[in-house]
Design a protein around this motif. Structure first.
Motif, PDB file in Angstrom:
ATOM      1  N   GLN A   1     -12.754   5.075  -8.259  1.00 42.27           N
ATOM      2  CA  GLN A   1     -12.924   3.595  -8.422  1.00 42.27           C
ATOM      3  C   GLN A   1     -13.565   3.106  -7.121  1.00 42.27           C
ATOM      4  O   GLN A   1     -13.199   3.463  -5.914  1.00 42.27           O
ATOM      5  CB  GLN A   1     -11.513   2.942  -8.794  1.00 42.27           C
ATOM      6  CG  GLN A   1     -11.170   3.585 -10.260  1.00 42.27           C
ATOM      7  CD  GLN A   1     -10.163   4.563  -9.943  1.00 42.27           C
ATOM      8  OE1 GLN A   1     -10.556   5.519  -9.139  1.00 42.27           O
ATOM      9  NE2 GLN A   1      -9.320   5.066 -11.098  1.00 42.27           N
TER      10      GLN A   1
ATOM     11  N   PHE B   1      -8.897  -1.153  -1.677  1.00 36.61           N
ATOM     12  CA  PHE B   1      -7.926  -0.408  -1.341  1.00 36.61           C
ATOM     13  C   PHE B   1      -6.478  -1.047  -1.526  1.00 36.61           C
ATOM     14  O   PHE B   1      -5.647  -1.120  -0.631  1.00 36.61           O
ATOM     15  CB  PHE B   1      -8.171   0.089   0.325  1.00 36.61           C
ATOM     16  CG  PHE B   1      -7.437   1.357   0.643  1.00 36.61           C
ATOM     17  CD1 PHE B   1      -8.293   2.564   0.122  1.00 36.61           C
ATOM     18  CD2 PHE B   1      -6.292   1.895   0.978  1.00 36.61           C
ATOM     19  CE1 PHE B   1      -8.006   3.960   0.399  1.00 36.61           C
ATOM     20  CE2 PHE B   1      -5.673   3.088   1.149  1.00 36.61           C
ATOM     21  CZ  PHE B   1      -6.660   4.302   1.007  1.00 36.61           C
TER      22      PHE B   1
ATOM     23  N   LEU C   1       0.768  -1.268  -0.170  1.00 34.92           N
ATOM     24  CA  LEU C   1      -0.255   0.075  -0.045  1.00 34.92           C
ATOM     25  C   LEU C   1       0.790   1.207  -0.089  1.00 34.92           C
ATOM     26  O   LEU C   1       0.708   2.293  -0.678  1.00 34.92           O
ATOM     27  CB  LEU C   1      -0.944  -0.096   1.060  1.00 34.92           C
ATOM     28  CG  LEU C   1      -2.029   1.016   1.126  1.00 34.92           C
ATOM     29  CD1 LEU C   1      -2.820   1.122   0.068  1.00 34.92           C
ATOM     30  CD2 LEU C   1      -2.973   1.045   2.483  1.00 34.92           C
TER      31      LEU C   1
HETATM   32  N1  LIG Z   1      -6.722   6.539   3.778  1.00 36.23           N
HETATM   33  C1  LIG Z   1      -6.967   5.204   3.701  1.00 36.23           C
HETATM   34  N2  LIG Z   1      -6.075   4.579   4.218  1.00 36.23           N
HETATM   35  C2  LIG Z   1      -6.303   3.206   4.558  1.00 36.23           C
HETATM   36  N3  LIG Z   1      -7.261   2.486   4.299  1.00 36.23           N
HETATM   37  C3  LIG Z   1      -8.421   3.227   3.971  1.00 36.23           C
HETATM   38  C4  LIG Z   1      -8.388   4.410   3.677  1.00 36.23           C
HETATM   39  N4  LIG Z   1      -9.622   5.071   3.162  1.00 36.23           N
HETATM   40  C5  LIG Z   1     -10.210   4.119   2.978  1.00 36.23           C
HETATM   41  N5  LIG Z   1      -9.567   2.768   3.399  1.00 36.23           N
HETATM   42  C6  LIG Z   1     -10.017   1.430   3.362  1.00 36.23           C
HETATM   43  O1  LIG Z   1     -10.287   1.117   2.364  1.00 36.23           O
HETATM   44  C7  LIG Z   1     -11.397   0.376   2.180  1.00 36.23           C
HETATM   45  C8  LIG Z   1     -12.675   0.855   0.817  1.00 36.23           C
HETATM   46  O2  LIG Z   1     -13.156   1.935   1.485  1.00 36.23           O
HETATM   47  P1  LIG Z   1     -14.307   2.418   1.088  1.00 36.23           P
HETATM   48  O3  LIG Z   1     -15.531   1.177   1.328  1.00 36.23           O
HETATM   49  O4  LIG Z   1     -14.916   3.673   1.529  1.00 36.23           O
HETATM   50  O5  LIG Z   1     -14.446   2.459  -0.678  1.00 36.23           O
HETATM   51  P2  LIG Z   1     -15.371   3.098  -1.726  1.00 36.23           P
HETATM   52  O6  LIG Z   1     -14.637   4.010  -2.435  1.00 36.23           O
HETATM   53  O7  LIG Z   1     -16.718   3.413  -1.276  1.00 36.23           O
HETATM   54  O8  LIG Z   1     -15.835   1.785  -2.658  1.00 36.23           O
HETATM   55  P3  LIG Z   1     -17.145   1.367  -3.328  1.00 36.23           P
HETATM   56  O9  LIG Z   1     -17.362   2.037  -4.868  1.00 36.23           O
HETATM   57  O10 LIG Z   1     -16.940  -0.120  -3.551  1.00 36.23           O
HETATM   58  O11 LIG Z   1     -18.347   1.527  -2.319  1.00 36.23           O
HETATM   59  C9  LIG Z   1     -12.089   0.302   3.258  1.00 36.23           C
HETATM   60  O12 LIG Z   1     -11.937  -0.918   4.045  1.00 36.23           O
HETATM   61  C10 LIG Z   1     -11.638   1.398   4.062  1.00 36.23           C
HETATM   62  O13 LIG Z   1     -11.465   1.278   5.381  1.00 36.23           O
END
Ligand SMILES: Nc1ncnc2c1ncn2[C@@H]1O[C@H](COP(=O)(O)OP(=O)(O)OP(=O)(O)O)[C@@H](O)[C@H]1O
Length: 456
Positions: free
Chosen positions: A115, A406, A53
């Motif tokens: 994404q 992520f 990451l």
């Molecule tokens: N800055 C960060 N650092 C590390 N992990 C993160 C960070 N931001 C989010 N995450 C983790 O990344 C994962 C995905 O985040 P999230 O569910 O908000 O994605 P999303 O963009 O809403 O995806 P989708 O389009 O599928 O709804 C989660 O497990 C979250 O805890």
């Protein structure tokens, strides 16, 4: 497969009872999950993910890249404490770009696209937590999501991020409120049908609302689906309310409407070529007919063990039937669909989230938003189509986006079994300009190896 946590055990121990399987699993030589330092394999995997990451977040082309730290995004220190406790070290691109715009005054609407799995939830949850007046015991922010499961997940994120704030939050989902009860929480998270009901019954007052968030906004504004209810709710909100729309997809046919729904919005958009996530490897298996399709599925699950996986089908009755047939073949699988009662849905989802259930067979009800990091395989047993029977590239993207969260790796496998399903898959592939690689159906050992390699 799917006994305990033995991710990479490929032995076929199907046909044994659960007890026997557990005993068999515990016979694994020298506990494969422990290395010489005494570090468990899952800790090692976690450390590897973190190192990877850090690399990904340093790559300007990655959606997880950022130049700033969370401290520079103008967030209250109580929120920073919550964020760091969640082990977020750096913001993602969407968080870094969206948060300053979302928090600026006077508030401006936002249409934000990024994404799947890139952290949109944190962007809007932190905005809600930043904007409410904690001395006023009235609902001030409303977040709508298309499913009960997603609303519950957003609530979890809100509670973690808001741990060091005095926030009061409430659900507006089916069976969440006692008769005669009124919501006085600062932040409400719900599904459009139940929110409409609560407004009608005066259980939810919108007069102090400052913020309306639509997660999976293109789905919430889809004319064939939830748009009517969502629009009606918005019409009850105060006119000056900040409207925030987030999704991984904003197809052409809802774009105009989103602009009218969130006028003069700041916009963060993706190009058509940026929609897919690099970490998700896409495959397909060309089966002879629908019977063969089931056999391949069942056999594949006998051969390989993955962390956790989701099998998507088109219809609720298919989810139930396939679950039954897989169970008859000795696999531990569970189904989830929208016609189950609330209690059962919550139980299945909780069990899947904490790893007790390893394979979930489901419909589009959880195609969007659901975030379970251990899911590393998604199967499209039926290729997604829309209400008119056309190949549905958006749903495809959301489904496969349940893995590869992520920066993690994941694989998706499409099952096709006739000309029509092959054409549907090819149409999706063309729309998304992505590679979907064929894996053999006549040598499942080989297929299994290819998939396992993709998950490394
Ligand atoms: N800055 C960060 N650092 C590390 N992990 C993160 C960070 N931001 C989010 N995450 C983790 O990344 C994962 C995905 O985040 P999230 O569910 O908000 O994605 P999303 O963009 O809403 O995806 P989708 O389009 O599928 O709804 C989660 O497990 C979250 O805890």
């Amino acid at each position: 497969m799917d006994i305990d946590d033995l991710d990479f055990v490929t032995d076929n121990i199907q046909g044994l009872s659960t007890q026997e399987k557990k005993a068999e699993a515990s016979k694994e030589p020298e506990n494969p999950r422990n290395n010489l330092k005494g570090e468990s394999a899952s800790e090692k995997e976690q450390a590897e993910v973190e190192v990877r990451l850090a690399d990904i977040q340093a790559d300007p082309d990655s959606p997880l890249y950022s130049v700033k730290s969370f401290d520079k995004l103008g967030l209250h220190e109580n929120l920073l404490k919550g964020i760091y406790e969640m082990k977020f070290t750096k913001p993602s691109k969407i968080q870094e770009r969206a948060l300053p715009l979302l928090l600026a005054n006077p508030p401006r609407n936002m249409i934000g696209q990024s994404q799947s799995g890139t952290g949109k939830t944190a962007a809007f949850v932190l905005t809600m937590l930043s904007r409410v007046d904690y001395d006023l015991n009235e609902p001030q922010a409303l977040c709508l999501a298309p499913s009960r499961e997603l609303a519950r997940q957003i609530m979890d994120v809100l509670l973690q991020m808001g741990k060091y704030t005095p926030v009061k939050s409430s659900y507006a989902i089916k069976d969440s409120l006692q008769k005669g009860e009124k919501i006085d929480a600062h932040i409400v998270i719900g599904t459009p049908g139940t929110v409409s009901d609560m407004i009608r019954k005066r259980a939810l007052s919108l007069r102090s609302m400052k913020l309306l968030v639509l997660d999976e906004a293109d789905n919430m504004l889809d004319m064939q689906g939830l748009a009517d209810q969502t629009l009606r709710i918005k019409n009850f909100m105060p006119k000056e309310c900040q409207v925030i729309l987030f999704s991984a997809t904003f197809p052409e046919n809802v774009r105009e409407f989103t602009k009218r729904f969130a006028p003069e919005a700041n916009e963060i958009r993706l190009k058509a070529t940026e929609l897919t996530v690099d970490g998700i490897k896409q495959f397909y298996m060309d089966c002879k007919n629908s019977q063969h399709k089931f056999e391949v599925l069942s056999e594949l699950y006998s051969l390989m063990t993955v962390g956790q996986s989701i099998i998507f089908v088109r219809r609720r009755d298919t989810a139930e039937k396939i679950t039954q047939r897989m169970t008859n073949d000795g696999h531990a699988v569970v189904f989830l669909h929208g016609q189950m009662d609330s209690e059962r849905r919550d139980k299945v989802m909780d069990d899947f989230r904490n790893g007790e259930i390893k394979v979930l067979i489901t419909t589009n009800v959880i195609a969007r938003g659901i975030d379970i990091q251990q899911v590393n395989l998604v199967i499209n047993y039926d290729i997604p189509i829309d209400g008119q029977g056309r190949p549905d590239a958006e749903t495809y993207l959301h489904r496969i986006g349940r893995t590869g969260r992520f920066g993690r790796t994941g694989a998706s496998v499409n099952f096709v079994h006739d000309d029509e399903s092959l054409e549907q898959m090819e149409a999706i592939q063309n729309t998304l300009c992505c590679d979907i690689i064929k894996v053999p159906t006549d040598d499942l050992e080989e297929a299994q190896k290819i998939l396992k390699k993709a998950l490394k």
